[in-house]
Design a protein around this motif. Structure first.
Motif, PDB file in Angstrom:
ATOM      1  N   ILE A  59      37.307  28.074  54.627  1.00 33.49           N
ATOM      2  CA  ILE A  59      38.250  29.026  54.052  1.00 33.49           C
ATOM      3  C   ILE A  59      39.645  28.414  54.171  1.00 33.49           C
ATOM      4  CG2 ILE A  59      39.250  31.347  54.188  1.00 33.49           C
ATOM      5  CD1 ILE A  59      36.706  32.320  55.476  1.00 33.49           C
ATOM      6  N   THR A  60      40.380  28.403  53.077  1.00 31.88           N
ATOM      7  CA  THR A  60      41.750  27.889  53.093  1.00 31.88           C
ATOM      8  C   THR A  60      42.717  29.060  53.139  1.00 31.88           C
ATOM      9  OG1 THR A  60      40.982  26.126  51.663  1.00 31.88           O
ATOM     10  CG2 THR A  60      43.356  26.344  51.924  1.00 31.88           C
ATOM     11  N   TYR A  61      43.643  29.010  54.053  1.00 31.79           N
ATOM     12  CA  TYR A  61      44.653  30.065  54.161  1.00 31.79           C
ATOM     13  C   TYR A  61      46.021  29.496  53.802  1.00 31.79           C
ATOM     14  CZ  TYR A  61      41.164  32.672  56.833  1.00 31.79           C
ATOM     15  OH  TYR A  61      40.040  33.345  57.217  1.00 31.79           O
ATOM     16  N   VAL A  64      47.420  29.848  58.449  1.00 30.78           N
ATOM     17  CA  VAL A  64      46.245  30.164  59.256  1.00 30.78           C
ATOM     18  C   VAL A  64      46.669  30.633  60.641  1.00 30.78           C
ATOM     19  CG1 VAL A  64      45.884  27.868  60.237  1.00 30.78           C
ATOM     20  CG2 VAL A  64      43.898  29.322  59.757  1.00 30.78           C
ATOM     21  N   GLY A  67      41.655  32.629  65.440  1.00 22.67           N
ATOM     22  CA  GLY A  67      40.600  33.626  65.322  1.00 22.67           C
ATOM     23  C   GLY A  67      40.263  34.039  63.902  1.00 22.67           C
ATOM     24  N   TYR A  68      40.949  33.457  62.937  1.00 23.44           N
ATOM     25  CA  TYR A  68      40.620  33.779  61.542  1.00 23.44           C
ATOM     26  C   TYR A  68      39.209  33.294  61.230  1.00 23.44           C
ATOM     27  CZ  TYR A  68      45.326  35.070  59.862  1.00 23.44           C
ATOM     28  OH  TYR A  68      46.519  35.681  59.615  1.00 23.44           O
ATOM     29  N   PRO A 174      38.307  38.121  44.107  1.00 26.48           N
ATOM     30  CA  PRO A 174      37.593  38.130  45.394  1.00 26.48           C
ATOM     31  C   PRO A 174      36.266  38.870  45.320  1.00 26.48           C
ATOM     32  CG  PRO A 174      39.469  39.633  45.444  1.00 26.48           C
ATOM     33  CD  PRO A 174      39.561  38.860  44.158  1.00 26.48           C
ATOM     34  N   ALA A 379      38.326  36.865  54.745  1.00 28.55           N
ATOM     35  CA  ALA A 379      39.531  36.039  54.862  1.00 28.55           C
ATOM     36  C   ALA A 379      40.795  36.887  54.869  1.00 28.55           C
ATOM     37  CB  ALA A 379      39.580  35.038  53.713  1.00 28.55           C
ATOM     38  N   TYR A 380      40.656  38.201  54.932  1.00 24.68           N
ATOM     39  CA  TYR A 380      41.827  39.078  54.953  1.00 24.68           C
ATOM     40  C   TYR A 380      41.592  40.127  56.028  1.00 24.68           C
ATOM     41  CZ  TYR A 380      45.437  42.341  53.378  1.00 24.68           C
ATOM     42  OH  TYR A 380      46.529  43.173  53.330  1.00 24.68           O
ATOM     43  N   TYR A 381      42.081  39.835  57.227  1.00 28.04           N
ATOM     44  CA  TYR A 381      41.694  40.678  58.363  1.00 28.04           C
ATOM     45  C   TYR A 381      42.187  42.123  58.271  1.00 28.04           C
ATOM     46  CZ  TYR A 381      46.279  40.274  60.538  1.00 28.04           C
ATOM     47  OH  TYR A 381      47.617  40.370  60.800  1.00 28.04           O
ATOM     48  N   PRO A 382      43.360  42.397  57.622  1.00 26.29           N
ATOM     49  CA  PRO A 382      43.762  43.816  57.613  1.00 26.29           C
ATOM     50  C   PRO A 382      42.730  44.725  56.945  1.00 26.29           C
ATOM     51  CG  PRO A 382      45.632  42.415  57.049  1.00 26.29           C
ATOM     52  CD  PRO A 382      44.400  41.537  57.023  1.00 26.29           C
ATOM     53  N   THR A 385      38.283  42.286  59.414  1.00 27.33           N
ATOM     54  CA  THR A 385      38.027  42.424  60.843  1.00 27.33           C
ATOM     55  C   THR A 385      38.618  43.714  61.433  1.00 27.33           C
ATOM     56  OG1 THR A 385      37.961  40.026  61.030  1.00 27.33           O
ATOM     57  CG2 THR A 385      38.307  41.239  63.067  1.00 27.33           C
TER      58      THR A 385
END
Lengths: 713, 713
Positions: A59-61, A64, A67-68, A174, A379-382, A385
């Motif tokens: 995954i490219t951020y 970064v 913990g991602y 996405p 890839a988008y924690y808000p 996760t």
């Protein structure tokens, strides 16, 4: 007698766009799925999907952080088993095809497609392709090709090989899938009749085998004559992940069809729903259930991809949709499948414990928001996760399964541990804080189901679910003390869980008299709905997350979902709460309307309940979201069952008692549903003025029907 | 007489790591900077940086959403002007070099480096390289190469060409820079004496020219003889962005040195700081000021990159650091530069209005969190775009500039509009909400300066700054009514701004008696400092953002920064507040300690003030953060001035009056600072028991010194 609402054909659909039809007529058996491709068209979206067979990539951020999620997991599109090539007497390919008819029978699982196939001169024949998946041995598909000349006569060569050229389409959306171009294929041909390929992924290091067997030959020559037809069968195989194939003793097409018919017969026996008064709706519901069970992994190692096995959308990932929208159907109709869906979560428990550590929580497990292999792939924690509630959603599904089946053995071996480790997560993740001069247990920086509100404190849904999770753990510890002790539970830990559950803060607004979505939600301004143009929905495609988050606006049911699940607030409060949240909900999520419908039915808002239901019952059949071509909205398939049975049918287990309330819409004459409950098979018939219970198999059962408890025989 | 604290040499440093020395001894003049490379080593980190010269590339997100920053802007590392090649009599390159001495003189701007240069036989000569940048014409650098044989004698060829091979290093560290490999170079040689290259970026479509002129020839042959030295000069040029170069009438090395010396002489005349009692500290402060002004764009089109022009770290972007940490120095010593820094913001005002629209705010401007060209380049909005406070930070810098200079012309032409458009942003971005039964104006889902807390409601700092911004706008509207009307301000809008400012909610905790960082911060548990191992700092490299955000833990001063800026709470509250926030602050940001020091001085916590100051005054000189090799911590250079002058010197403008309080640390005998104030040049001398004011130039001035107002002449 043929049931007209247990099949579907292109005439029932508004769109004939090929990739859309590929989805709608896709077939699957939980292990693999095959999109309903035009067999000569080499469609780039056609192909075979195997549940749990994925490739990984980095995954490219843009930026970064620790913990991602590190790796994409992308379901792999494998070669199309329907694909075939026909060559005419001048060595030219028949390269034009036109779909003439297509229909899928939910009682046999048979897909019947007819095409007009032409050579460059425009001379043609009719190809009928019948496809059916074996269900008992889920590695097998039967394909029957029947050819009838129209105005082409003479020699035809039928060539059947695996086409490994087609690649998954590339997209930035996405909700779609990313390209996978790191597969290796090894091909082998046996006696000119069988072709075997081994597919290996480069990074996830998985492999599987696919094969096809054509007793008349992979490359066969036949001659088309007036008033004659040519028929040949292809038996296709798709091995288990890392498995091998046995190419001997393959079943015949008729045997596969028989196996499929037996499966669907039993399925409808246990799961049927009949609505009198709206055949088209009835057909849609049957379609939904047919595709829902087709989409579902049944082996305890796989789960339900968000698009089933009908498309690569959402990359074949498993979400909370399983527990909240799909497993209710299975718990009540096919509990073995519900059990295996939970076993899948158990299979990734260790991975989930690691994830909790990465999130700085020193005990318990945190299940990944979107995943195949248990590792976080969001890839988008808000809106990934941070949706910690998935832990409690899993616990809730276990509770439902347990209530409906009373399967103590399973609880001892799997259920208890899962509930315990999720409860341990909440215990360590939350903390005591003083609110209104009382010590309350709080959860900070979480996102609830509503993805238009992110990173808030004390999301009502999350807190209510965590409270349930902890209380359930305490109950199970008390019920299975020996096993609990083996799992390291002390009396102190049990009491700690009970105390925390009692202290969990549930935001409630005194003035409005309703539960508040989170600590601050009511302080925020309400989204300016009146000045938002219609084309700006869904909001997420037209506004920055920061814009959406700073308003009161919901993508989907959030607090109301908790109300739906727990049925624990007064009717008055529910009415107020429904009214309040309905006004700020866009239903931009396909998971929203089913809950609004079910709650409206419960409240007695009959027309609203009906309208919400009707708006989603046919989501894929009318291509409501415009993206069914990427795959079915499987959670919505489950959601429509949920609405009917829990909403209109008012079915739930309350205080240990099966409870039923008749909220039949005015538009229907009758609703009949079948469910299993603690070893019994029941048929419940809702009429305008009566509710009938039939216990088809099994012992008498006390049931609370429309407020009155009675024992039915 | 030579001032020993106005120069620095390698003996003053603890590390001799080449890329670190390249940073420390880098030279710049606001337009371009040159890292202090070993001239024969072809270092991959050496090179020339031009302020505002960047390449763009697509930002890749794991999951993208509407309104995200789309393009990276990456400062481009251009060829190294110091680089040279020497070839011996056997055509072999002298390929070994060893740094013997290096020193930088802050009074002349001359960098003096001496290397021992050897051929493969180990035979060597000494190379002395003097480098100095012109300041009045900022396109020019003078380089003087002086060669003295050690044990190599005979023929040497000196070859001076642009080396365009070296590329910016690749890195995943967000504090470093990304690779740029999309440059095109066109090279031209004139008469064997001048070389010109035109550099063009592919995507941002910028170009510039670099040139060097060697009157003795680009490839010159000389012979080394015992006791003789060979000297030649290179005049280097770096054009403006999209500019061209005039290669005629180039200045001589001595002229460049004279120009530089004049510049620095005037600089120290207006800006000097002398601390008696700690020469090493004094040297560090002089170094900081030298590099701060070197780093700063002075043309109104550029600003101050976070690493100055000393390295590619943070990609050459401009942040709020300018307004809050660096422009105070300029406002009080070089107001022309302070003005041009604001003019840069004015130059991107239109871009910032667009950004506000993208964020769903229908009026006003939102300045980008990190940018060169005005477009947002932060790929992580929770600690980027959500730091809306940058708008008010800019307004604050304008207020400071105006107070110190009384420059009404500037305010009319630039200041008013900037303050107005930022105020309009706040007006439309916020909303009224009922808090404690009162209508209060609130800002939701914002991030304050503290990046360990994100997406909160009513961040005290943000709200306090927004309040200031709106009040300042109202003041300016009243002061410049005609211009305000031209900018579309109605009486209604003015009153609306005043009303909003009065209604802005400022979170305050009654029980603790202090301002609360945001609506919910005190509810969160305090970070478990006692169980956090030392090696887990900075936290951002060892914990998921979700973990950090759910605790009370600060990366840097947040509420305390507002206290520092506004000086508007009681001493008692400040003491309590300082104590509270200090306990939860990690100082993981290099911007933190200067504010803690200045506030400690104000409170009277003398030792604390001293310790915090000393911990950062030498940040780069002792490589405190371990990453000075990537470039100087320029905000910290400004922060050290801020601490001395505003902290120990207690200097500020309060109630329209220049106000000074003597908080001299016990460790110092004397502190003398020079500042400009409303056309005057002042020297303020703080002694242990006295504060002296000298008005060097200009009219008498009333000043409040240690609580007593007096007019000084």
């Amino acid at each position: 007698m043929k049931n007209d609402t247990k099949n579907i054909s292109i005439h029932d659909l508004q769109s004939n766009e090929p990739s859309y039809l590929e989805t709608i007529f896709s077939l699957a058996n939980g292990h693999f799925g095959i999109r309903a491709s035009d067999p000569i068209a080499n469609s780039s979206t056609a192909g075979t999907l195997v549940n749990g067979f994925y490739e990984t990539s980095d995954i490219t951020y843009g930026e970064v952080a620790y913990g991602y999620a590190k790796k994409n997991q992308t379901i792999v599109k494998l070669p199309d088993l329907r694909n075939i090539k026909f060559v005419d007497d001048q060595q030219r390919a028949f390269d034009q095809s036109q779909l003439i008819s297509e229909s899928l029978d939910f009682e046999t699982g048979l897909l019947n497609s007819t095409y007009k196939i032409s050579n460059p001169d425009g001379k043609s024949f009719e190809l009928n392709l019948q496809a059916v998946l074996q269900q008992s041995n889920d590695e097998v598909i039967g394909l029957r090709y029947t050819i009838k000349p129209v105005d082409y006569f003479g020699k035809v060569v039928g060539i059947k090989h695996f086409n490994t050229d087609s690649a998954t389409q590339k997209s930035d959306d996405p909700r779609k899938s990313r390209t996978v171009d790191t597969l290796t294929y090894a091909k082998k041909t046996i006696d000119g009749q069988q072709e075997l390929i081994e597919v290996t992924t480069k990074y996830s290091q998985m492999s599987l085998a696919m094969a096809m067997s054509v007793s008349t030959g992979l490359e066969q020559v036949f001659s088309l004559q007036p008033n004659q037809t040519v028929t040949f069968d292809v038996i296709g195989l798709v091995s288990k992940i890392n498995g091998i194939l046995d190419l001997d003793n393959l079943p015949k097409f008729e045997e596969i069809l028989k196996d499929s018919t037996d499966f669907w017969q039993e399925f409808w026996q246990n799961s049927d729903i009949e609505i009198s008064g709206d055949d088209s709706l009835n057909q849609a519901i049957h379609y939904n259930l047919f595709q829902l069970v087709s989409s579902t992994g049944r082996d305890g190692k796989t789960n339900i991809p968000a698009k089933g096995l009908s498309g690569t959308g959402y990359e074949g990932h498993y979400f909370w949709d399983t527990e909240m929208y799909m497993s209710p159907f299975f718990a009540y109709t096919n509990p073995e499948i519900a059990k295996n869906l939970i076993k899948y979560r158990y299979s990734v428990l260790d991975e989930s414990k690691k994830r909790a550590r990465t999130l700085g929580v020193k005990e318990g497990a945190l299940f990944s928001w979107r995943t195949i292999n248990g590792q976080e792939a969001s890839a988008y924690y808000p809106a990934g996760t941070a949706q910690y509630h998935i832990d409690a959603d899993i616990a809730y599904a276990i509770d439902r399964y347990y209530k409906v089946t009373d399967d103590k053995e399973f609880m001892k071996n799997y259920g208890l541990e899962l509930v315990l480790e999720t409860a341990r997560f909440w215990k360590n993740f939350g903390s005591y804080s003083e609110i209104h001069c009382k010590k309350r247990f709080c959860f900070f920086d979480v996102t609830g189901p509503d993805e238009y509100t992110a990173l808030v404190n004390n999301n009502y849904y999350t807190n209510r679910m965590a409270k349930f999770n902890l209380l359930f753990a305490v109950d199970l510890i008390d019920e299975f003390p020996k096993k609990a002790k083996e799992l390291g539970v002390s009396a102190k830990e049990r009491d700690q869980m009970a105390n925390i559950a009692a202290a969990i803060f549930l935001p409630y607004d005194q003035i409005k008299g309703i539960n508040q979505q989170d600590d601050s939600s009511f302080k925020k301004p309400v989204w300016p709905f009146e000045t938002t143009p219609k084309e700006n929905y869904p909001l997420l495609l037209h506004y920055h997350p920061l814009t959406i988050y700073r308003y009161q606006v919901n993508k989907q049911a959030d607090t109301l979902l908790a109300d739906f699940l727990f049925d624990d607030i007064s009717h008055d409060q529910l009415v107020k709460e429904y009214d309040y949240y309905e006004k700020i909900t866009t239903h931009d999520s396909s998971l929203s309307r089913s809950i609004f419908s079910a709650l409206a039915a419960r409240i007695g808002l009959k027309q609203k309940a009906y309208d919400y239901f009707m708006a989603t019952a046919k989501t894929d059949l009318i291509d409501l979201q415009g993206n069914s071509a990427d795959g079915l909205h499987v959670a919505n398939l489950g959601g429509s069952w949920l609405t009917i049975v829990s909403g209109f049918g008012g079915l739930r287990v309350k205080d240990g008692l099966l409870t039923i309330d008749n909220h039949l819409p005015d538009q229907w004459d009758k609703l009949a549903i079948r469910i299993k409950y603690q070893g019994r098979l029941l048929e419940i018939v809702y009429r305008k003025d009566a509710t009938e219970i039939h216990i088809i198999h099994g012992e008498p059962l006390p049931i609370k029907v429309d407020g009155i408890e009675e024992t039915f025989k």
